[in-house]
Design a protein around this motif. Structure first.
Motif, short mmCIF file in Angstrom:
data_model
loop_
_atom_site.label_atom_id
_atom_site.label_comp_id
_atom_site.label_asym_id
_atom_site.label_seq_id
_atom_site.Cartn_x
_atom_site.Cartn_y
_atom_site.Cartn_z
N SER A 9 -2.62 0.64 -4.54
CA SER A 9 -2.48 2.23 -4.64
C SER A 9 -0.95 2.14 -5.45
O SER A 9 0.12 1.89 -4.80
CB SER A 9 -2.29 2.83 -3.63
OG SER A 9 -1.54 4.08 -3.64
N SER A 11 0.67 4.83 -6.46
CA SER A 11 1.50 6.02 -5.81
C SER A 11 2.28 5.54 -4.29
O SER A 11 3.40 5.91 -4.26
CB SER A 11 0.81 7.05 -5.62
OG SER A 11 -0.07 7.04 -4.79
N TYR A 12 1.61 4.75 -3.99
CA TYR A 12 2.09 4.16 -2.36
C TYR A 12 3.07 3.08 -2.69
O TYR A 12 4.16 3.14 -2.13
CB TYR A 12 1.05 4.01 -1.50
CG TYR A 12 1.33 3.44 -0.16
CD1 TYR A 12 2.44 4.21 0.62
CD2 TYR A 12 0.72 2.25 0.43
CE1 TYR A 12 2.67 3.74 1.81
CE2 TYR A 12 1.09 1.96 1.63
CZ TYR A 12 2.15 2.75 2.36
OH TYR A 12 2.54 2.40 3.62
N SER A 13 2.56 2.16 -3.34
CA SER A 13 3.35 0.85 -3.63
C SER A 13 4.73 1.07 -4.51
O SER A 13 5.62 0.48 -3.89
CB SER A 13 2.64 0.09 -4.43
OG SER A 13 1.42 -0.54 -3.86
N GLN A 14 4.73 2.03 -5.33
CA GLN A 14 6.02 2.53 -5.59
C GLN A 14 7.13 3.24 -4.70
O GLN A 14 8.10 3.12 -5.24
CB GLN A 14 5.75 3.52 -7.10
CG GLN A 14 4.96 2.80 -8.08
CD GLN A 14 4.40 3.79 -9.19
OE1 GLN A 14 4.52 4.84 -8.91
NE2 GLN A 14 4.23 3.13 -10.15
N LEU A 15 6.78 3.55 -3.63
CA LEU A 15 7.60 4.14 -2.61
C LEU A 15 8.08 2.99 -1.61
O LEU A 15 9.17 3.35 -1.13
CB LEU A 15 6.61 4.92 -1.96
CG LEU A 15 6.08 6.26 -2.40
CD1 LEU A 15 5.13 7.36 -1.20
CD2 LEU A 15 7.07 7.16 -2.82
N LEU A 16 7.46 2.03 -1.84
CA LEU A 16 7.87 0.84 -0.66
C LEU A 16 8.81 0.00 -1.41
O LEU A 16 9.13 -0.46 -2.64
CB LEU A 16 6.47 -0.02 -0.42
CG LEU A 16 5.57 0.86 0.15
CD1 LEU A 16 4.38 -0.17 0.52
CD2 LEU A 16 5.75 1.53 1.50
N PRO A 39 -3.76 7.90 -1.67
CA PRO A 39 -2.39 8.67 -1.62
C PRO A 39 -1.50 7.43 -0.61
O PRO A 39 -1.95 6.95 0.10
CB PRO A 39 -2.88 9.71 -0.75
CG PRO A 39 -4.07 9.43 0.26
CD PRO A 39 -5.03 8.44 -0.98
N ALA A 40 -0.39 7.90 -0.78
CA ALA A 40 0.79 7.56 0.09
C ALA A 40 0.30 7.35 1.47
O ALA A 40 -0.08 8.55 1.97
CB ALA A 40 1.97 8.02 0.18
N LEU A 41 0.39 6.60 2.25
CA LEU A 41 -0.02 6.18 3.80
C LEU A 41 -1.43 6.20 3.76
O LEU A 41 -1.95 6.20 4.91
CB LEU A 41 0.68 7.31 4.67
CG LEU A 41 2.19 7.64 4.70
CD1 LEU A 41 2.68 8.42 5.45
CD2 LEU A 41 2.77 6.17 4.91
N ASP A 42 -2.39 6.41 2.80
CA ASP A 42 -3.81 6.09 2.79
C ASP A 42 -4.64 6.83 3.49
O ASP A 42 -5.70 7.29 2.89
CB ASP A 42 -3.79 4.40 3.19
CG ASP A 42 -5.12 4.05 2.54
OD1 ASP A 42 -5.79 4.60 1.62
OD2 ASP A 42 -5.37 2.75 3.02
#
Length: 93
Positions: A9, A11-16, A39-42
């Motif tokens: 994901s 969108s999620y990976s880019q937040l980490l 989505p973030a946090l899945d």
């Protein structure tokens, strides 16, 4: 020397933040990135009396993506005159 394909994901990976010494995340190292659009946090469903949402979107989207890759691969092989071996389901008499 290998091709790295990431199913993740974005969108999620880019937040980490990366834990790797290079500081890079998997999608930044892969040769081909397939976004499962989770989505973030899945998780997708909020349930009252639960402290966390349930039902990960990544499981659904990743399965569909892999089935699509399988179908496309079989199509390409057949077009090249190669009949791939298929493991039939145990439920198929």
């Amino acid at each position: 020397g290998v091709t790295v394909i990431a199913l993740t994901s974005l969108s999620y990976s880019q937040l980490l933040k990366s834990d790797h010494s290079s500081g890079k995340r998997l999608f930044e190292l892969a040769d081909l990135v397939i976004d499962n659009c989770a989505p973030a946090l899945d998780a997708m469903i909020e349930v009252s009396d639960m402290d966390a949402p349930i039902c990960p979107a990544s499981g659904i989207s990743s399965a569909v993506i892999m089935w699509a890759i399988e179908a496309g691969t079989v199509q390409l092989l057949l077009q090249r005159g190669i009949k791939p071996t298929v493991l039939k389901s145990i439920n198929n008499p």
